[in-house]
Design an enzyme around this catalytic site. Structure first.
Site, PDB file in Angstrom:
ATOM      1  N   HIS A 127       0.837  -1.217   0.000  1.00  0.00           N
ATOM      2  CA  HIS A 127       0.000   0.000   0.000  1.00  0.00           C
ATOM      3  C   HIS A 127       0.863   1.255   0.000  1.00  0.00           C
ATOM      4  CE1 HIS A 127      -3.372  -2.668   0.939  1.00  0.00           C
ATOM      5  NE2 HIS A 127      -2.605  -3.203   1.866  1.00  0.00           N
ATOM      6  N   SER A 180      17.907  14.461 -20.426  1.00  0.00           N
ATOM      7  CA  SER A 180      16.971  15.576 -20.530  1.00  0.00           C
ATOM      8  C   SER A 180      17.590  16.635 -21.426  1.00  0.00           C
ATOM      9  CB  SER A 180      16.689  16.168 -19.145  1.00  0.00           C
ATOM     10  OG  SER A 180      16.046  17.419 -19.247  1.00  0.00           O
TER      11      SER A 180
END
Length: 460
Positions: free
Chosen positions: A168, A293
């Site tokens: 979770h 990038s």
């Protein structure tokens, strides 16, 4: 200004190097070569059984006919395109092409056995079964196996590397890096066995699956047996004895659903690895000359896993559509499957591209030791499970009188950080046996991995 002719699909342009091998099978040319193969083998099968007074071909004649298939190339592709431009029917063009080759070889005497008693779907369904079988076994499965091997290598090499698990999205009982990879290998191996066991079905029973023309031509022949022998022994497929005009495509639906299932497991892998990279659990190995990038020089983007994720989704969308629609045909026959099946190669192409990226991506990451160790050291509260479980065992054994050990540990650890010193002090004050207390005091998050390492041996 108009561009010169360009590929519309990136699979045939930007990514051709990664998926091009599929084109030998799941392209229009690959399909036509398979159609010629089926027509040629049907000719040979009929002459072998001396159908309608024909004589068996000698070995040289058979070899020459089969060379029409093995030598199938650009000249044949162009000739078939010209024939289809006139016939407006792809399978009829193939029939005329084979008849022309018979004339070239001086075998005009058996020309009327070409496409004998066949409907187009008799040729098409066998051709698709052959090309899909070859594409899966010769191209897709080897690419899939390369990813499995990379994963198995990670499972073995990182079997002892402790890692904080997350359930979770929250810190949970530690595992090892290798065990987590082993889970994916185990899942994929089960699916591979199912795919390997695929039945590639074929029908060869005429216009409505009744052998009507066959029986009128020769009432004495055992046509179902002739059909079975041709499909199974000549072509290496599994005979489907009961169909309409078309083979029912159920085997295709089964195969595509299984491949889509593989895709979804691999999608799970891609998103998990991407997440672990973002957490620093894996680092990316810089590739000389590459750019992460266009504006941020420090970045190494996890493009392999992102590309795989996207292509797996595209592949699943197509495979799901194929599996859902191919099983339906209006009454005896409609042509929706004709257009649909032409996209089988696209569906496998996107999966192949994802496999290629996953294989490369798994070779371009390394264990992020610092982040793994820091997260383990920063989450001592995950030992609350171990402590409350040991206390419960001590209560059962009569060595403790603590009431509700779970609630006690919940009070101590839930929603808050607990360090080593605090946990050790807590354990030292517990009413439990000396041996149990010693085990708990010695326990660390990095050492709380159970038999994760040994579980990797289940892959052997």
């Amino acid at each position: 200004m108009t561009l010169p002719p360009q590929p519309l699909s990136p699979l045939d342009g930007r990514y051709r190097a990664s998926v091009g091998l599929l084109g030998d099978h799941l392209s229009e040319a690959g399909l036509n070569r398979a159609r010629v193969h089926v027509e040629v083998e049907w000719l040979i099968a009929q002459t072998d059984r001396r159908a309608f007074g024909s004589s068996p071909l000698d070995e040289g004649q058979k070899a020459a006919l089969r060379a029409v298939v093995t030598d199938f190339g650009q000249e044949a592709i162009d000739e078939l395109a010209g024939l289809e431009a006139t016939t407006r029917h792809d399978v009829k063009a193939v029939e005329y092409y084979v008849r022309a080759r018979l004339a070239d070889l001086g075998l005009e005497g058996i020309a009327e056995l070409t496409h004998f008693a066949c409907t187009s779907e008799d040729i098409n369904n066998l051709s698709y079964a052959l090309t899909v079988k070859q594409a899966v076994t010769e191209v897709w499965l080897p690419a899939f196996d390369a990813v499995q091997e990379a994963l198995a290598g990670w499972a073995t090499e990182a079997r002892d590397v402790p890692m904080l698990a997350h359930t979770h999205g929250q810190p949970a009982t530690p595992t090892t890096v290798g065990k987590e990879f082993a889970v994916f290998v185990h899942r994929l191996r089960r699916l591979r066995a199912q795919i390997e066991g695929t039945e590639y079905l074929g029908k060869f029973s005429g216009a409505t699956g009744t052998f009507s023309a066959h029986v009128v031509a020769d009432p004495s022949a055992d046509w179902p047996e002739v059909s079975r022998e041709f499909v199974e022994e000549r072509l290496g497929l599994t005979w489907n004895p009961l169909t309409t005009q078309i083979e029912s495509h159920d085997w295709q639906a089964e195969l595509y659903s299984r491949v889509a299932h593989v895709n979804r497991v691999l999608h799970n892998l891609a998103t998990d690895v991407w997440t672990y990279i973002s957490m620093g659990y894996f680092t990316q190995i810089p590739i000389a000359g590459s750019t992460g990038s266009s504006t941020m020089p420090h970045k190494i983007n996890p493009i392999r896993f992102e590309n795989a994720e996207a292509n797996l989704e595209l592949s699943c969308a197509l495979l799901d559509s194929l599996a859902a629609t191919l099983v339906t045909s209006r009454q005896q026959r409609d042509l929706t499957d004709s257009s649909t099946q032409r996209n089988i190669g696209v569906a496998f192409g996107h999966s192949m591209l994802a496999l290629d990226n996953l294989r490369r991506g798994l070779g371009e990451i390394a264990v992020g030791t610092a982040a793994l160790e820091a997260d383990l050291e920063g989450n001592w509260e995950v030992l609350g499970e171990a402590i409350q479980t040991v206390v419960r065992a001590e209560v059962v054994a009569g060595r403790s009188s603590i009431a509700d050990p779970y609630a006690m540990l919940k009070e101590l650890t839930r929603g808050r950080r607990v360090g080593q010193a605090e946990l050790v002090a807590f354990v030292e004050g517990l009413d439990i046996g000396a041996d149990a207390k010693a085990r708990l005091v010695a326990l660390t998050p990095a050492g709380y991995t159970g038999i994760a390492s040994q579980l990797v041996d289940r892959l052997a």
